[in-house]
Design a protein around this motif. Structure first.
Motif, PDB file in Angstrom:
ATOM      1  N   ALA A 231     -23.243 121.157  20.938  1.00 30.56           N
ATOM      2  CA  ALA A 231     -22.640 119.471  20.744  1.00 30.56           C
ATOM      3  C   ALA A 231     -21.504 119.323  21.764  1.00 30.56           C
ATOM      4  CB  ALA A 231     -22.323 119.369  19.302  1.00 30.56           C
ATOM      5  N   ILE A 232     -20.609 120.574  21.932  1.00 27.94           N
ATOM      6  CA  ILE A 232     -19.621 120.045  23.073  1.00 27.94           C
ATOM      7  C   ILE A 232     -19.964 120.158  24.144  1.00 27.94           C
ATOM      8  CG2 ILE A 232     -17.439 121.457  23.697  1.00 27.94           C
ATOM      9  CD1 ILE A 232     -17.178 122.703  20.982  1.00 27.94           C
ATOM     10  N   PHE A 233     -21.107 120.801  24.597  1.00 25.74           N
ATOM     11  CA  PHE A 233     -21.525 120.427  26.038  1.00 25.74           C
ATOM     12  C   PHE A 233     -21.839 118.966  26.415  1.00 25.74           C
ATOM     13  CE2 PHE A 233     -24.831 120.443  29.159  1.00 25.74           C
ATOM     14  CZ  PHE A 233     -24.346 121.309  30.410  1.00 25.74           C
ATOM     15  N   MET A 234     -22.556 118.611  25.320  1.00 25.31           N
ATOM     16  CA  MET A 234     -23.051 117.289  25.326  1.00 25.31           C
ATOM     17  C   MET A 234     -21.987 116.131  25.411  1.00 25.31           C
ATOM     18  SD  MET A 234     -25.744 114.986  25.648  1.00 25.31           S
ATOM     19  CE  MET A 234     -27.314 115.382  25.084  1.00 25.31           C
ATOM     20  N   LYS A 236     -18.539 116.815  26.166  1.00 25.25           N
ATOM     21  CA  LYS A 236     -17.557 117.017  27.150  1.00 25.25           C
ATOM     22  C   LYS A 236     -18.240 117.124  28.473  1.00 25.25           C
ATOM     23  CE  LYS A 236     -14.140 117.636  24.267  1.00 25.25           C
ATOM     24  NZ  LYS A 236     -13.206 116.550  23.832  1.00 25.25           N
ATOM     25  N   VAL A 237     -19.297 117.626  28.648  1.00 20.01           N
ATOM     26  CA  VAL A 237     -19.583 117.939  29.919  1.00 20.01           C
ATOM     27  C   VAL A 237     -20.594 116.571  30.732  1.00 20.01           C
ATOM     28  CG1 VAL A 237     -21.067 119.228  31.469  1.00 20.01           C
ATOM     29  CG2 VAL A 237     -19.723 120.167  29.981  1.00 20.01           C
ATOM     30  N   ILE A 238     -21.393 116.238  29.414  1.00 18.25           N
ATOM     31  CA  ILE A 238     -22.134 115.089  29.821  1.00 18.25           C
ATOM     32  C   ILE A 238     -21.779 113.776  29.686  1.00 18.25           C
ATOM     33  CG2 ILE A 238     -24.568 114.008  29.412  1.00 18.25           C
ATOM     34  CD1 ILE A 238     -24.638 116.760  30.647  1.00 18.25           C
ATOM     35  N   GLY A 239     -20.520 113.735  28.625  1.00 20.52           N
ATOM     36  CA  GLY A 239     -19.664 112.586  28.400  1.00 20.52           C
ATOM     37  C   GLY A 239     -20.572 111.785  27.446  1.00 20.52           C
ATOM     38  N   GLU A 240     -21.206 111.951  26.453  1.00 18.24           N
ATOM     39  CA  GLU A 240     -21.720 111.249  25.288  1.00 18.24           C
ATOM     40  C   GLU A 240     -21.299 111.187  23.829  1.00 18.24           C
ATOM     41  OE1 GLU A 240     -24.255 109.244  25.766  1.00 18.24           O
ATOM     42  OE2 GLU A 240     -24.543 109.831  28.078  1.00 18.24           O
ATOM     43  N   SER A 241     -21.537 110.428  23.189  1.00 17.69           N
ATOM     44  CA  SER A 241     -21.093 110.209  21.883  1.00 17.69           C
ATOM     45  C   SER A 241     -20.873 111.476  21.119  1.00 17.69           C
ATOM     46  CB  SER A 241     -21.206 109.073  21.242  1.00 17.69           C
ATOM     47  OG  SER A 241     -22.774 109.362  20.818  1.00 17.69           O
ATOM     48  N   ILE A 291     -27.924 123.696  32.714  1.00 17.97           N
ATOM     49  CA  ILE A 291     -26.565 123.844  33.510  1.00 17.97           C
ATOM     50  C   ILE A 291     -26.648 123.065  34.912  1.00 17.97           C
ATOM     51  CG2 ILE A 291     -25.391 125.619  34.893  1.00 17.97           C
ATOM     52  CD1 ILE A 291     -26.009 127.526  32.503  1.00 17.97           C
ATOM     53  N   VAL A 292     -27.844 123.262  35.483  1.00 15.41           N
ATOM     54  CA  VAL A 292     -28.071 122.727  36.819  1.00 15.41           C
ATOM     55  C   VAL A 292     -28.301 121.161  36.937  1.00 15.41           C
ATOM     56  CG1 VAL A 292     -29.730 122.638  38.793  1.00 15.41           C
ATOM     57  CG2 VAL A 292     -29.067 124.860  37.627  1.00 15.41           C
ATOM     58  N   PHE A 293     -29.043 120.684  35.936  1.00 11.51           N
ATOM     59  CA  PHE A 293     -29.424 119.125  35.742  1.00 11.51           C
ATOM     60  C   PHE A 293     -28.405 118.545  34.867  1.00 11.51           C
ATOM     61  CE2 PHE A 293     -33.211 121.369  37.553  1.00 11.51           C
ATOM     62  CZ  PHE A 293     -33.347 120.659  38.821  1.00 11.51           C
ATOM     63  N   VAL A 294     -27.349 118.103  35.204  1.00 16.45           N
ATOM     64  CA  VAL A 294     -26.457 117.524  34.119  1.00 16.45           C
ATOM     65  C   VAL A 294     -26.618 116.217  33.605  1.00 16.45           C
ATOM     66  CG1 VAL A 294     -23.822 117.240  33.544  1.00 16.45           C
ATOM     67  CG2 VAL A 294     -24.635 119.056  34.997  1.00 16.45           C
ATOM     68  N   SER A 295     -27.606 116.154  32.697  1.00 14.04           N
ATOM     69  CA  SER A 295     -27.973 114.533  32.385  1.00 14.04           C
ATOM     70  C   SER A 295     -28.481 114.622  30.908  1.00 14.04           C
ATOM     71  CB  SER A 295     -29.280 113.999  32.952  1.00 14.04           C
ATOM     72  OG  SER A 295     -30.389 114.640  32.805  1.00 14.04           O
ATOM     73  N   VAL A 296     -28.484 113.590  30.295  1.00 15.04           N
ATOM     74  CA  VAL A 296     -28.805 113.396  28.698  1.00 15.04           C
ATOM     75  C   VAL A 296     -30.177 114.131  28.381  1.00 15.04           C
ATOM     76  CG1 VAL A 296     -29.162 112.078  26.697  1.00 15.04           C
ATOM     77  CG2 VAL A 296     -27.448 111.587  28.191  1.00 15.04           C
ATOM     78  N   PHE A 300     -31.437 117.607  26.629  1.00 16.08           N
ATOM     79  CA  PHE A 300     -32.158 117.743  25.313  1.00 16.08           C
ATOM     80  C   PHE A 300     -33.355 118.621  25.556  1.00 16.08           C
ATOM     81  CE2 PHE A 300     -30.376 113.393  23.864  1.00 16.08           C
ATOM     82  CZ  PHE A 300     -30.034 114.047  22.765  1.00 16.08           C
ATOM     83  N   VAL A 301     -34.280 118.412  26.916  1.00 20.46           N
ATOM     84  CA  VAL A 301     -34.999 119.280  27.313  1.00 20.46           C
ATOM     85  C   VAL A 301     -34.688 120.736  27.343  1.00 20.46           C
ATOM     86  CG1 VAL A 301     -36.571 119.861  28.945  1.00 20.46           C
ATOM     87  CG2 VAL A 301     -36.574 117.460  28.615  1.00 20.46           C
ATOM     88  N   GLY A 302     -33.436 120.976  27.790  1.00 20.33           N
ATOM     89  CA  GLY A 302     -32.984 122.173  27.878  1.00 20.33           C
ATOM     90  C   GLY A 302     -32.952 123.031  26.728  1.00 20.33           C
ATOM     91  N   PHE A 303     -32.228 122.504  25.669  1.00 16.62           N
ATOM     92  CA  PHE A 303     -31.800 122.971  24.510  1.00 16.62           C
ATOM     93  C   PHE A 303     -33.121 123.191  23.720  1.00 16.62           C
ATOM     94  CE2 PHE A 303     -27.165 121.139  24.410  1.00 16.62           C
ATOM     95  CZ  PHE A 303     -26.811 122.352  25.172  1.00 16.62           C
ATOM     96  N   PHE A 304     -33.962 122.421  23.809  1.00 16.34           N
ATOM     97  CA  PHE A 304     -35.118 122.713  23.025  1.00 16.34           C
ATOM     98  C   PHE A 304     -35.976 123.629  23.496  1.00 16.34           C
ATOM     99  CE2 PHE A 304     -39.631 121.889  21.933  1.00 16.34           C
ATOM    100  CZ  PHE A 304     -39.740 121.382  21.002  1.00 16.34           C
TER     101      PHE A 304
END
Length: 385
Positions: A231-234, A236-241, A291-296, A300-304
């Motif tokens: 959750a912190i990655f999404m 702080k790094v991705i910048g989402e709510s 880690i490589v593709f920093v997007s929403v 989601f795909v990576g964590f899944f």
């Protein structure tokens, strides 16, 4: 009649897994409120929560020994009832040292329950005659999901912490009391062999389980990282709510549950080592994408994929550890859990230190390295066979 009895045994052992996940998720879902109740800052809370790790790591080897000596069926009853009692105790005092003691007790009872209920799961799987171990961990994940939702409901209706925890603790006691009457009798291992031979057997067992213990360490470090940092990655790094960040962790949890529900099928058709290697590759691919593709969507795909990859590794390791020759299921599992849970508890703080110094992507890169190490060990085991 025998099949009906065995089905009841399976349901009873599944109940312990459900109770463990359900109760644990209930109190963790209200952790922000507990922090305010305790009056602790983040650093103090982290120190208090570490007492859970200390309690678990101290109790697991002892629980394995008790299970070998007195039977996992007897020890899991006591450990589970004490765990139900420990849940409301976390909210009875605002004294920091009393809090630490209560959290240590929570960790000790949870760890003891973990070792011995997995020992019972091994016995059920043996009598069942086919691979079913992952399904027990699937029930645990379902219990976690329902527990988190239940905690949210209690919080939404502003029911006090102590009332909430007493109610769900009592509910856990009722389920444990029923399930305790339906367990498989675990006959303690005979100790008639010569002491030197007994030591040799244990050393051989430790040597056999060590590679799997390292695999569990790598896997559970990944689990701990996802629990504490997804959750912190999404955010702080991705910048989402914060809402979308919570969904990021939820994606990992859903994938873990799906993987465990279907884990026994794939274990049966692919074999344990081959499935674990595929799992490791999925975890590497998923975390690499994150880690490589920093997007929403890549997150989601990576964590899944990480959730799918990690879902069946620990159940397979525990099943393997519980079926070692010349050692009881509880003792074998305690070896694996003691090594594996070290990663679960020590890994996330390590990631925090790396993240503070180099950024969270580098911190998660440490986990990616462990996933590669895990795949290398599995590849070595497969080639050796």
């Amino acid at each position: 009649m025998a099949n009906k009895t065995l089905l009841i045994n399976r349901v009873a052992v599944s109940t312990f897994f459900f109770v463990n996940g359900f109760l644990y998720a209930n109190w963790t879902s209200r952790l922000p409120e507990l922090q305010r109740f305790f009056g602790l800052n983040n650093a103090q809370l982290g120190s208090v929560l570490f007492c859970i790790a200390l309690g678990s790591m101290a109790a697991m080897p002892f629980a394995g020994w008790l299970g070998s000596k007195f039977g996992s069926d007897n020890i899991v009853k006591i450990a589970s009832l004490l765990f139900c009692v420990a849940i409301p105790l976390v909210a009875i005092s605002q004294n920091e040292w009393v809090i630490r003691l209560c959290f240590f007790f929570l960790g000790a009872t949870s760890g003891s329950m973990d070792v011995t209920m997995n020992g019972q799961a091994v016995l059920v799987e043996r009598l069942w005659g086919k691979i079913i171990f992952s399904s027990f961990h699937g029930i645990f994940s379902i219990g976690m999901a329902i527990g988190a939702a239940t905690g949210g409901i209690f919080s939404n209706f502003q029911i006090s912490l102590i009332s909430h925890l007493v109610i769900i603790g009592f509910f856990g006691v009722l389920l444990v009391l029923w399930a305790s009457t339906k367990l498989i009798k675990d006959i303690p291992m005979e100790t008639e062999i010569v002491v030197s031979e007994e030591k040799t057997d244990k050393l051989l067992a430790l040597k056999t389980i060590l590679p799997f213990g390292i695999i569990a360490f790598c896997c559970m470090t990944g689990e701990g990282a996802m629990v504490d940092w997804s959750a912190i990655f999404m955010n702080k790094v991705i910048g989402e709510s914060e809402v979308l960040s919570a969904w990021a962790f939820g994606t990992f949890g859903v994938a873990m549950t799906i993987g465990r529900i279907f884990g026994d099928y794939f274990t049966l058709n692919l074999g344990k080592q081959k499935l674990m290697l595929i799992d490791a590759i999925l975890a590497i691919l998923g975390l690499g994408i994150t880690i490589v593709f920093v997007s929403v969507w890549s997150t989601f795909v990576g964590f899944f994929l990480v959730g799918l990859g990690l879902s069946t590794i620990v159940p397979i390791v525990f099943s393997s550890a519980g079926n070692l020759k010349n050692i009881s299921p509880s003792a074998g599992i305690s070896m694996a859990t003691s090594i594996g849970y070290t990663g679960f508890f020590i890994g996330p703080p390590t990631i925090g230190y790396l993240a503070e110094a180099f950024g969270l992507r580098v911190g998660l890169g440490f986990v990616l390295f462990l996933f590669v190490l895990m795949a290398g060990i599995l590849l070595f085991i497969l080639r050796k066979k």
